[in-house]
Scaffold this motif. Structure first.
Motif, PDB file in Angstrom:
ATOM      1  N   LEU A 163     -45.354  -8.756   2.699  1.00 20.96           N
ATOM      2  CA  LEU A 163     -45.662  -7.586   1.912  1.00 20.96           C
ATOM      3  C   LEU A 163     -44.868  -6.425   2.696  1.00 20.96           C
ATOM      4  N   THR A 164     -44.705  -6.475   3.809  1.00 23.28           N
ATOM      5  CA  THR A 164     -44.286  -5.393   4.763  1.00 23.28           C
ATOM      6  C   THR A 164     -42.809  -5.288   4.455  1.00 23.28           C
ATOM      7  N   THR A 165     -42.156  -6.601   4.475  1.00 19.81           N
ATOM      8  CA  THR A 165     -40.509  -6.429   4.126  1.00 19.81           C
ATOM      9  C   THR A 165     -40.307  -6.197   2.841  1.00 19.81           C
ATOM     10  N   VAL A 166     -41.076  -6.474   1.783  1.00 19.06           N
ATOM     11  CA  VAL A 166     -40.894  -6.023   0.538  1.00 19.06           C
ATOM     12  C   VAL A 166     -40.811  -4.496   0.470  1.00 19.06           C
ATOM     13  N   SER A 176     -31.733  -7.505  -3.037  1.00 19.97           N
ATOM     14  CA  SER A 176     -32.055  -7.580  -4.242  1.00 19.97           C
ATOM     15  C   SER A 176     -33.346  -7.235  -4.865  1.00 19.97           C
ATOM     16  N   ARG A 177     -33.486  -6.674  -6.101  1.00 22.95           N
ATOM     17  CA  ARG A 177     -34.699  -6.207  -6.617  1.00 22.95           C
ATOM     18  C   ARG A 177     -35.557  -7.426  -6.881  1.00 22.95           C
ATOM     19  N   TRP A 178     -34.991  -8.612  -7.339  1.00 23.54           N
ATOM     20  CA  TRP A 178     -35.669  -9.906  -7.820  1.00 23.54           C
ATOM     21  C   TRP A 178     -36.520 -10.609  -6.484  1.00 23.54           C
ATOM     22  N   LEU A 179     -35.792 -10.082  -5.184  1.00 25.57           N
ATOM     23  CA  LEU A 179     -36.384 -10.650  -4.187  1.00 25.57           C
ATOM     24  C   LEU A 179     -37.725  -9.914  -3.673  1.00 25.57           C
ATOM     25  N   THR A 180     -37.824  -8.608  -4.158  1.00 32.38           N
ATOM     26  CA  THR A 180     -38.969  -7.974  -3.799  1.00 32.38           C
ATOM     27  C   THR A 180     -39.924  -8.362  -4.647  1.00 32.38           C
ATOM     28  N   ILE A 181     -39.695  -8.668  -6.162  1.00 31.50           N
ATOM     29  CA  ILE A 181     -40.534  -9.236  -6.943  1.00 31.50           C
ATOM     30  C   ILE A 181     -41.289 -10.592  -6.352  1.00 31.50           C
ATOM     31  N   ALA A 182     -40.236 -11.356  -6.177  1.00 32.65           N
ATOM     32  CA  ALA A 182     -40.657 -12.671  -5.789  1.00 32.65           C
ATOM     33  C   ALA A 182     -41.418 -12.742  -4.296  1.00 32.65           C
ATOM     34  N   GLY A 183     -41.298 -11.794  -3.288  1.00 31.92           N
ATOM     35  CA  GLY A 183     -41.866 -11.627  -2.312  1.00 31.92           C
ATOM     36  C   GLY A 183     -43.345 -11.122  -2.368  1.00 31.92           C
ATOM     37  N   ILE A 184     -43.461 -10.182  -3.469  1.00 30.33           N
ATOM     38  CA  ILE A 184     -44.931  -9.686  -3.848  1.00 30.33           C
ATOM     39  C   ILE A 184     -45.760 -10.885  -4.342  1.00 30.33           C
TER      40      ILE A 184
END
Length: 265
Positions: A163-166, A176-184
């Motif tokens: 969560l912090t990394t995202v 990339s944006r998709w990595l933030t969504i996948a991280g959440i």
């Protein structure tokens, strides 16, 4: 003459350290080692504590568990390198609050998987050197400690780290944006769904693998010298198509550089 050559080299005294290119693969190494260790543990050790200690008599299963536990320290070392790569990627945009939670959760995650591996390794070592199998109480205690450290605490710290990394990645736009969504999604599943299936643990190293590949393909961040571009007059000719305000700044830098050069006896 020798002193002048040394001062211009990459290893001159007082020069800032740069993250080596090879460090970018640290997250990939962590992911591969961690996934291998978790898979070996899940397919070798029985899923339920009530299965007894008879599986310890199987040398093949015992060796697989031992290999998995021996991979954990190397995975933890690679994870620490990966944390350093991310901090270098963030650079001067790092926020103290998020940096503290980011670094603290990462260190706690590594510490907990180390302790869990040490407890499991002690059980395997005792079964290997003793003619008697561990008692039911000893086996249950060891498994409960290992599962608690790995599933309850380490994976929660992994969720906080994700969560912090995202959050940092979304604000600084370093991935990339998709990595933030996948991280959440990964963090939420690790927080509330870790008890559904032990295979959920694989989500964290899989996300780290995707993040590492994204960082590796993006290349190293620009150095302060590259961002400022203050000491190379030849860039003025190559940047003639840029706005006038940028060219004026370059001309001012060039004039300052020339004046300083003339003032040297």
């Amino acid at each position: 003459m020798t002193e002048g050559v040394l001062d211009e080299g990459p290893l001159r005294a007082g020069s800032p350290l740069r993250t080596p290119r090879a460090a970018s693969v640290a997250g990939i190494i962590f992911s591969v080692l961690m996934i291998t260790a978790l898979v070996l543990l899940r397919i070798s050790a029985p899923a339920h504590p009530g299965a007894g200690s008879q599986w310890l008599t199987d040398s093949g299963r015992r060796a697989a568990v031992a290999v998995a536990l021996n991979l954990v320290p190397f995975a933890g070392i690679a994870f620490l390198w990966f944390v350093g790569v991310l901090r270098d990627r963030i650079g001067e945009r790092e926020d103290r609050f998020f940096a503290t939670v980011f670094l603290g959760s990462g260190l706690l995650f590594v510490a907990m998987i180390f302790v869990a591996a040490a407890v499991g390794g002690a059980l395997i070592a005792a079964a290997a050197v003793s003619s008697q199998l561990p008692g039911g109480g000893t086996l249950a205690l060891s498994r409960n400690i290992t599962n608690g450290l790995l599933n309850v605490y380490a994976m929660r710290m992994a969720a906080v780290f994700t969560l912090t990394t995202v959050t940092i990645a979304r604000r600084t736009q370093i991935v990339s944006r998709w990595l933030t969504i996948a991280g959440i999604v990964c963090a939420v599943v690790l927080l509330i769904g870790i008890g559904i299936s032990p295979w959920v643990e694989l989500l964290f190293p899989a996300w780290i693998l995707a993040l590492s590949l994204d960082v590796l393909l993006a290349g190293p961040p620009a150095s302060p010298a590259e961002r400022l571009e203050t000491s190379n007059p030849s860039r003025l000719l190559a940047r003639g198509s840029q706005p006038a305000s940028v060219r004026d700044d370059d001309v001012l830098i060039f004039r300052t550089y020339a004046a300083d050069s003339r003032s040297i006896p």
